[in-house]
Design an enzyme around this catalytic site. Structure first.
Site, mmCIF file in Angstrom:
data_model
loop_
_atom_site.group_PDB
_atom_site.id
_atom_site.type_symbol
_atom_site.label_atom_id
_atom_site.label_comp_id
_atom_site.label_asym_id
_atom_site.label_seq_id
_atom_site.Cartn_x
_atom_site.Cartn_y
_atom_site.Cartn_z
ATOM 1 N N LYS A 52 31.281 -40.669 12.468
ATOM 2 C CA LYS A 52 31.119 -41.946 11.776
ATOM 3 C C LYS A 52 30.134 -41.832 10.615
ATOM 4 C CE LYS A 52 32.337 -44.304 16.047
ATOM 5 N NZ LYS A 52 31.859 -44.943 17.280
ATOM 6 N N GLN A 96 26.748 -47.203 20.377
ATOM 7 C CA GLN A 96 27.694 -46.254 20.952
ATOM 8 C C GLN A 96 27.715 -46.360 22.473
ATOM 9 O OE1 GLN A 96 29.798 -44.229 19.112
ATOM 10 N NE2 GLN A 96 30.763 -43.829 21.090
ATOM 11 N N ASP A 119 32.498 -53.300 15.511
ATOM 12 C CA ASP A 119 33.323 -52.725 16.585
ATOM 13 C C ASP A 119 34.292 -53.760 17.156
ATOM 14 O OD1 ASP A 119 33.180 -50.015 17.125
ATOM 15 O OD2 ASP A 119 31.308 -50.167 18.237
#
Length: 294
Positions: A52, A96, A119
């Site tokens: 990312k 994460q 997200d």
């Protein structure tokens, strides 16, 4: 059988996003800024976050990586999330997963401001998605839709079977595929580990989405001739022949399933490539204030 080349499609969208970033910088001086929080030293998580950060650099984004030891308390983590929420220069925030057992992931996701939840995990974004309102859509399901659209795969009136009911992939994928849009307008069946006659249900699918997280779970006898198969799974399987000591496998036993399909995604090189592109798109939307006005 046609292979759905996620890498090639991702390159196509990367060029588009990079151009939009340059336009945004020229018009407003704004650079999209993605913040990633990483807790602990989980090998897979380290790899995902590195990808990312690399994508941000390639596309002209700014990125910040915030690291915490495994021993960080939930309160400390939530304080950092709130701090980032209040920073107007930081457009998108991801934490994460997975997190250590002593931290409640739902508490973390609900603390991220919906306008920075690139997200697409916050209940507000999930609810807006379900109602067909503008929202940040979970990156992996959105990546699946982008692949279907790019290849012009017909979805209206098709039977889509989703194997897996996670809030990250299975649930949002089932919602997206039944919406009155393209890709969408499917009749959707969502299945899981407790579903009876799972193989029989999978054989009815015109579009089969493997999102269970079990390596090579979906075999040829579970797939009908001509089906479109999207393999969302990505698991590390021990492999002594590899320098790394492992191979990456999807939910689908590719070699035996692929000959029966009309389209199929490989692992790696399929849906995973598009997940990061979707995340970058969401961050660009956040920087522009396209979903939630600044």
């Amino acid at each position: 059988m046609q292979l759905i080349d996620g890498k090639a499609v991702a390159s196509h969208f990367k060029a588009q996003i990079a151009e939009e970033v340059q336009q945004l910088k020229a018009q407003s001086g704004k650079t999209p800024h993605l913040v990633a929080i990483l807790v602990g030293t989980n090998g897979a998580s380290e790899t995902y976050v590195a990808h990312k950060v690399k994508a941000c650099a390639e596309l002209g984004f700014e990125s910040t990586l915030v690291r915490f030891d495994e021993t960080v308390t939930e309160a400390e983590l939530l304080d950092k999330v709130r701090e980032i929420n209040e920073n107007p220069d930081m457009d998108g925030l991801i934490v994460q997963l997975p997190l250590p057992a002593h931290i409640n992931p739902d508490a973390v996701m609900e603390t991220i401001h919906p306008a920075k939840d690139v997200d697409g995990f916050h209940p507000i974004n999930i609810g807006r998605m379900a109602k067909g309102l503008p929202a940040y859509i979970s990156a992996t399901p959105q990546g699946c839709l982008m692949l279907l659209e790019h290849y012009g795969i017909e979805t209206a009136g098709k039977h889509c079977v989703v194997v897996g009911r996670s809030q990250i992939v299975g649930l949002p994928m089932s919602i997206l595929m039944q919406r009155n849009t393209y890709p969408g307008n499917c009749t959707v069946t969502i299945t899981h580990s407790k579903t009876k006659n799972l193989a029989e249900i999978c054989r009815q699918a015109d579009i089969l989405v493997g999102a269970l997280g079990r390596p090579e779970f979906i075999t040829a006898d579970m797939v009908k001739e001509g089906a479109v198969v999207l393999d969302v799974g990505l698991e590390r399987v021990p492999d002594a022949s590899k320098k790394s000591g492992f191979s990456l496998k999807g939910d689908v036993k590719f070699d035996e399933v692929a000959p029966k399909t009309s389209f199929i995604t490989p692992v790696p090189g399929g849906v995973g490539q598009m997940t990061i592109i979707s995340l970058m798109q969401n961050t660009l939307l956040a920087a522009k204030g396209s979903i939630y006005k600044k």
